[in-house]
Enzyme design. Structure first.
Site, PDB file in Angstrom:
ATOM      1  N   ASP A  36     -45.591   2.364   3.474  1.00  0.00           N
ATOM      2  CA  ASP A  36     -44.692   1.211   3.427  1.00  0.00           C
ATOM      3  C   ASP A  36     -44.711   0.563   2.041  1.00  0.00           C
ATOM      4  O   ASP A  36     -45.688   0.706   1.297  1.00  0.00           O
ATOM      5  CB  ASP A  36     -45.146   0.140   4.432  1.00  0.00           C
ATOM      6  CG  ASP A  36     -44.626   0.421   5.834  1.00  0.00           C
ATOM      7  OD1 ASP A  36     -43.692   1.216   5.979  1.00  0.00           O
ATOM      8  OD2 ASP A  36     -45.184  -0.167   6.778  1.00  0.00           O
ATOM      9  N   ARG A  82     -49.438  -4.356  12.643  1.00  0.00           N
ATOM     10  CA  ARG A  82     -49.099  -2.981  12.263  1.00  0.00           C
ATOM     11  C   ARG A  82     -50.148  -2.368  11.335  1.00  0.00           C
ATOM     12  O   ARG A  82     -50.127  -1.176  11.066  1.00  0.00           O
ATOM     13  CB  ARG A  82     -47.685  -2.872  11.683  1.00  0.00           C
ATOM     14  CG  ARG A  82     -47.386  -3.824  10.554  1.00  0.00           C
ATOM     15  CD  ARG A  82     -45.944  -3.776  10.132  1.00  0.00           C
ATOM     16  NE  ARG A  82     -45.617  -2.543   9.457  1.00  0.00           N
ATOM     17  CZ  ARG A  82     -44.841  -1.589   9.944  1.00  0.00           C
ATOM     18  NH1 ARG A  82     -44.292  -1.723  11.117  1.00  0.00           N
ATOM     19  NH2 ARG A  82     -44.607  -0.504   9.248  1.00  0.00           N
ATOM     20  N   GLU A  99     -42.697 -33.075  10.573  1.00  0.00           N
ATOM     21  CA  GLU A  99     -42.975 -33.054   9.128  1.00  0.00           C
ATOM     22  C   GLU A  99     -44.346 -32.443   8.827  1.00  0.00           C
ATOM     23  O   GLU A  99     -44.809 -32.456   7.692  1.00  0.00           O
ATOM     24  CB  GLU A  99     -42.853 -34.456   8.528  1.00  0.00           C
ATOM     25  CG  GLU A  99     -41.415 -34.935   8.365  1.00  0.00           C
ATOM     26  CD  GLU A  99     -40.525 -33.907   7.674  1.00  0.00           C
ATOM     27  OE1 GLU A  99     -40.951 -33.302   6.675  1.00  0.00           O
ATOM     28  OE2 GLU A  99     -39.401 -33.688   8.162  1.00  0.00           O
ATOM     29  N   PRO A 113     -45.638 -24.497   4.107  1.00  0.00           N
ATOM     30  CA  PRO A 113     -44.952 -24.097   2.867  1.00  0.00           C
ATOM     31  C   PRO A 113     -45.783 -24.429   1.629  1.00  0.00           C
ATOM     32  O   PRO A 113     -45.494 -23.952   0.531  1.00  0.00           O
ATOM     33  CB  PRO A 113     -43.653 -24.904   2.898  1.00  0.00           C
ATOM     34  CG  PRO A 113     -43.882 -26.010   3.864  1.00  0.00           C
ATOM     35  CD  PRO A 113     -44.913 -25.542   4.835  1.00  0.00           C
TER      36      PRO A 113
END
Ligand SMILES: C[S@@+](CC[C@H](N)C(=O)[O-])C[C@H]1O[C@@H](n2cnc3c(N)ncnc32)[C@H](O)[C@@H]1O
Length: 252
Positions: free
Chosen positions: A170, A155, A117, A89
Site C-alpha cells: 500500500d 488492516r 467545541e 484537530p
C-alpha cells in the site's frame, strides 16, 4: 488488540464497524471494540452531556463529570498501561508510520471522540497521553476520526488482511505511493492495459511497478521521495535508475 471508544454516539461506531475488513476482524476477534458512552454516566434526569464554557462565547463543551467517568470506566477494564488518545484537530498528524508502530506493538488504546467545541483542557492534562489529528480541517465529531484510525490500524494487525502482502505494498508502507492498478477488460474506450502486465514476466512486472511507484511519488509527493533519500537504507541504485528512466519517459 482492544480498542475502547469514548463516544456520545456508539450506534454510529457500531454501524460503521460492521462492514468489510473491520467487520470481519471484529467477528474473528482479531480486534475488540468497546464503546463507553458518557451519557451512561450522567446523574441528572435529562442525562446532560454538554456544558457552557467558562468565559462565555459560542458553542458548548462536553460535560466534564460524565466524560471523566466514562474514561475511567474504560481505563479500569483496559488497565493502566493503555494509551489514552484524544482525537483532536490540534493533535499530531496521524500517518502510516505512527499506525504501523501502534499495530506492531499491539497495545490497547482508548480513543476519545470529542463533540461540540471539544473537551475541558484539564481532562486532557489529567487523562490523555496523546492527541491525534486526521488532518488540518475540522469535522463535527471525533467518531469519524476514531473510525479512520481504527480502520487504518486494523488492516495492519497481522492476519487481518487475507493476503498480508497487500498491506505491505500500500501507499506509504515503503515510503512511496502505490503503483497504478489495472483489471479486466484489457481495453476501455481505447485505453489499453500496459503490455508488461500481460507479459507473465514477473521480474519485468515487479520493476515496472516499482518504477511507477517511484514516478508517481516524484510527481505527486516529492516530499516522500526526499524522506526516503535521506533514509539511505530505503534508497538504492536500482531505485535511482528506475526513477531516472521514469523521468526520461515522462519528459518525452
Ligand atoms: C467541532 S470539533 C472541535 C474543534 C475545536 N473547537 C478546535 O477548533 O480545535 C469537535 C470534535 O471533532 C473532533 N475533530 C474535529 N476535527 C478533527 C481532526 N482534524 N482530527 C481529529 N479529530 C477531529 C474532535 O474530537 C473534536 O473534539
Amino acid at each position: 488488540m482492544n480498542i475502547y471508544l469514548i463516544s456520545l454516539f456508539p450506534e454510529l461506531i457500531q454501524q460503521a464497524t460492521s462492514f468489510g475488513v473491520l467487520g470481519r476482524a471484529i467477528k474473528q476477534q482479531q480486534l475488540t471494540l468497546k464503546c463507553f458512552n458518557p451519557r451512561d454516566y450522567t446523574e441528572d434526569k435529562h442525562r446532560t452531556v454538554d456544558d457552557r464554557p467558562y468565559g462565555g462565547g459560542p458553542g458548548m463543551l462536553m460535560k466534564v463529570e460524565p466524560l471523566y467517568k466514562a474514561i475511567m470506566a474504560a481505563k479500569e477494564i483496559a488497565g493502566n498501561k493503555v494509551k489514552v488518545v484524544y482525537l483532536s484537530p490540534q493533535g499530531k498528524l496521524v500517518n502510516q508510520k505512527l499506525l504501523v508502530n501502534i499495530a506492531a506493538a499491539g497495545d490497547d488504546l482508548i480513543l476519545i471522540a470529542g463533540r461540540y467545541e471539544g473537551i475541558d483542557e484539564r481532562i486532557i492534562e489529567l487523562l490523555v497521553d496523546e492527541e491525534w489529528s486526521i488532518g488540518d480541517y475540522v469535522i463535527s465529531g471525533g467518531e469519524f476520526s476514531a473510525l479512520v484510525v481504527v480502520d487504518a490500524i486494523t488492516r495492519l494487525i497481522p492476519g487481518v488482511l487475507g493476503d498480508d502482502e497487500s498491506a505491505l505494498q500500500d501507499s506509504f508502507m515503503q515510503g512511496l505511493l502505490d503503483y497504478p492498478h489495472y483489471t479486466r477488460p484489457e481495453t476501455i474506450n481505447g485505453q489499453i492495459v500496459p503490455q508488461v502486465l500481460l507479459s507473465g514476466d514477473h521480474k519485468a512486472i515487479q520493476d515496472w511497478r516499482l518504477k511507477q511507484a517511484l514516478g508517481r511519488t516524484w510527481l505527486r509527493r516529492p516530499d516522500l521521495l526526499d524522506a526516503i533519500k535521506i533514509d539511505d537504507s530505503r534508497w538504492d541504485e536500482e531505485k535511482a535508475k528506475l526513477l531516472a528512466e521514469f523521468k526520461d519517459e515522462y519528459q518525452q
